[in-house]
Design a protein around this motif. Structure first.
Motif, mmCIF file in Angstrom:
data_model
loop_
_atom_site.group_PDB
_atom_site.id
_atom_site.type_symbol
_atom_site.label_atom_id
_atom_site.label_comp_id
_atom_site.label_asym_id
_atom_site.label_seq_id
_atom_site.Cartn_x
_atom_site.Cartn_y
_atom_site.Cartn_z
ATOM 1 N N THR A 1 0.810 -1.198 -0.048
ATOM 2 C CA THR A 1 0.098 -0.054 -0.070
ATOM 3 C C THR A 1 0.868 1.159 0.052
ATOM 4 O O THR A 1 2.086 1.186 0.297
ATOM 5 C CB THR A 1 -0.952 0.084 1.227
ATOM 6 O OG1 THR A 1 -0.037 0.270 2.282
ATOM 7 C CG2 THR A 1 -1.759 -1.172 1.471
ATOM 8 N N PRO A 2 0.173 2.564 -0.439
ATOM 9 C CA PRO A 2 0.976 3.675 -0.202
ATOM 10 C C PRO A 2 1.612 3.709 1.102
ATOM 11 O O PRO A 2 2.801 4.162 1.250
ATOM 12 C CB PRO A 2 0.265 4.657 -0.914
ATOM 13 C CG PRO A 2 -0.881 3.943 -1.708
ATOM 14 C CD PRO A 2 -0.969 2.595 -1.011
ATOM 15 N N ASP A 3 0.779 3.495 1.982
ATOM 16 C CA ASP A 3 1.427 3.916 3.483
ATOM 17 C C ASP A 3 2.517 2.946 3.911
ATOM 18 O O ASP A 3 3.401 3.328 4.752
ATOM 19 C CB ASP A 3 0.088 3.839 4.401
ATOM 20 C CG ASP A 3 -0.765 5.116 4.385
ATOM 21 O OD1 ASP A 3 -0.422 6.104 4.200
ATOM 22 O OD2 ASP A 3 -1.838 4.755 4.773
ATOM 23 N N ALA B 1 5.803 4.467 1.845
ATOM 24 C CA ALA B 1 6.117 5.862 2.089
ATOM 25 C C ALA B 1 7.189 5.802 3.110
ATOM 26 O O ALA B 1 8.081 6.678 2.805
ATOM 27 C CB ALA B 1 4.899 6.434 2.694
ATOM 28 N N PRO B 2 7.545 4.998 3.997
ATOM 29 C CA PRO B 2 8.792 5.374 4.838
ATOM 30 C C PRO B 2 10.235 5.033 4.073
ATOM 31 O O PRO B 2 11.133 5.502 4.855
ATOM 32 C CB PRO B 2 8.686 4.164 6.054
ATOM 33 C CG PRO B 2 6.936 3.900 5.971
ATOM 34 C CD PRO B 2 6.744 4.126 4.610
ATOM 35 N N ARG B 3 10.397 4.477 3.261
ATOM 36 C CA ARG B 3 11.329 3.859 2.225
ATOM 37 C C ARG B 3 11.218 4.386 1.045
ATOM 38 O O ARG B 3 10.083 4.089 0.342
ATOM 39 C CB ARG B 3 11.756 2.551 2.674
ATOM 40 C CG ARG B 3 11.979 2.271 4.095
ATOM 41 C CD ARG B 3 12.440 0.900 4.236
ATOM 42 N NE ARG B 3 13.532 0.383 3.501
ATOM 43 C CZ ARG B 3 14.812 0.730 3.982
ATOM 44 N NH1 ARG B 3 15.079 1.226 5.281
ATOM 45 N NH2 ARG B 3 15.740 0.030 3.319
ATOM 46 N N LEU C 1 13.483 10.626 8.902
ATOM 47 C CA LEU C 1 13.337 12.375 8.882
ATOM 48 C C LEU C 1 12.259 12.455 7.548
ATOM 49 O O LEU C 1 11.436 13.296 7.677
ATOM 50 C CB LEU C 1 14.514 12.872 8.492
ATOM 51 C CG LEU C 1 14.579 14.294 8.438
ATOM 52 C CD1 LEU C 1 14.175 15.020 9.457
ATOM 53 C CD2 LEU C 1 16.081 14.674 8.085
ATOM 54 N N LEU C 2 12.702 11.878 6.465
ATOM 55 C CA LEU C 2 12.032 12.166 5.131
ATOM 56 C C LEU C 2 10.575 11.596 5.434
ATOM 57 O O LEU C 2 9.530 12.470 5.026
ATOM 58 C CB LEU C 2 12.565 11.487 4.054
ATOM 59 C CG LEU C 2 13.964 12.157 3.595
ATOM 60 C CD1 LEU C 2 14.387 11.148 2.379
ATOM 61 C CD2 LEU C 2 13.858 13.415 3.176
ATOM 62 N N TYR C 3 10.351 10.766 6.189
ATOM 63 C CA TYR C 3 8.829 10.010 6.420
ATOM 64 C C TYR C 3 8.134 11.160 7.382
ATOM 65 O O TYR C 3 7.083 11.302 7.136
ATOM 66 C CB TYR C 3 9.076 8.731 6.938
ATOM 67 C CG TYR C 3 7.656 8.146 7.003
ATOM 68 C CD1 TYR C 3 6.774 7.762 6.090
ATOM 69 C CD2 TYR C 3 7.164 7.903 8.403
ATOM 70 C CE1 TYR C 3 5.633 7.197 6.232
ATOM 71 C CE2 TYR C 3 5.948 7.086 8.748
ATOM 72 C CZ TYR C 3 5.112 7.044 7.523
ATOM 73 O OH TYR C 3 3.715 6.294 7.610
ATOM 74 N N ARG C 4 8.987 11.653 8.189
ATOM 75 C CA ARG C 4 8.197 12.554 9.169
ATOM 76 C C ARG C 4 7.677 13.873 8.294
ATOM 77 O O ARG C 4 6.579 14.347 8.647
ATOM 78 C CB ARG C 4 8.901 12.818 10.245
ATOM 79 C CG ARG C 4 8.856 11.892 11.417
ATOM 80 C CD ARG C 4 9.491 12.428 12.692
ATOM 81 N NE ARG C 4 11.146 12.880 12.572
ATOM 82 C CZ ARG C 4 12.027 11.991 12.701
ATOM 83 N NH1 ARG C 4 11.756 10.720 13.306
ATOM 84 N NH2 ARG C 4 13.293 12.576 12.632
ATOM 85 N N ARG D 1 1.302 15.730 4.322
ATOM 86 C CA ARG D 1 -0.006 15.226 4.288
ATOM 87 C C ARG D 1 -0.958 15.824 5.420
ATOM 88 O O ARG D 1 -2.154 16.179 4.870
ATOM 89 C CB ARG D 1 -0.057 13.664 4.400
ATOM 90 C CG ARG D 1 0.222 13.021 3.326
ATOM 91 C CD ARG D 1 0.453 11.456 3.662
ATOM 92 N NE ARG D 1 -0.688 10.786 3.974
ATOM 93 C CZ ARG D 1 -0.735 9.599 4.192
ATOM 94 N NH1 ARG D 1 0.065 8.696 4.152
ATOM 95 N NH2 ARG D 1 -2.125 8.814 4.352
ATOM 96 N N ARG D 2 -0.712 16.066 6.553
ATOM 97 C CA ARG D 2 -1.466 16.748 7.583
ATOM 98 C C ARG D 2 -1.794 18.001 7.106
ATOM 99 O O ARG D 2 -3.131 18.349 7.224
ATOM 100 C CB ARG D 2 -0.891 16.575 8.885
ATOM 101 C CG ARG D 2 -0.984 15.337 9.821
ATOM 102 C CD ARG D 2 -0.587 15.467 11.120
ATOM 103 N NE ARG D 2 0.811 16.014 11.190
ATOM 104 C CZ ARG D 2 1.920 15.253 11.363
ATOM 105 N NH1 ARG D 2 1.907 13.866 11.470
ATOM 106 N NH2 ARG D 2 2.904 16.063 11.811
#
Length: 78
Positions: A2-4, A7-9, A62-65, A71-72
């Motif tokens: 999934t996109p989620d 997203a972290p990598r 860091l990039l994921y945060r 997004r928020r």
């Protein structure tokens, strides 16, 4: 995936195989003009481990945060 989950990598496909992290960057850099040298440097035995650890423990989180923050902010402005 999934996109989620993705997203972290950074992820990429190479010869039908999913790769992530520094190996995905190496695939990308190998195809970009002027960036081939990063592929060679990060493939060196000592530097590969260092680059992978730096990406896994510092840069990717860091990039994921930053991604989650964007997004928020975009969901609030809609």
């Amino acid at each position: 995936m999934t996109p989620d989950q993705a997203a972290p990598r950074l992820h990429g496909l190479h010869q039908g195989r999913l790769v992530s992290g520094i190996p995905a960057f190496q695939l990308l850099w190998a195809r970009l003009s002027g960036w081939h040298w990063l592929t060679r440097i990060t493939a060196l035995p000592g530097l590969h481990g260092l680059a992978s650890a730096g990406y896994d423990h510092v840069l990717a989180p860091l990039l994921y945060r930053l991604h989650l923050r964007r997004r928020r902010q975009s969901s609030r402005s809609e």
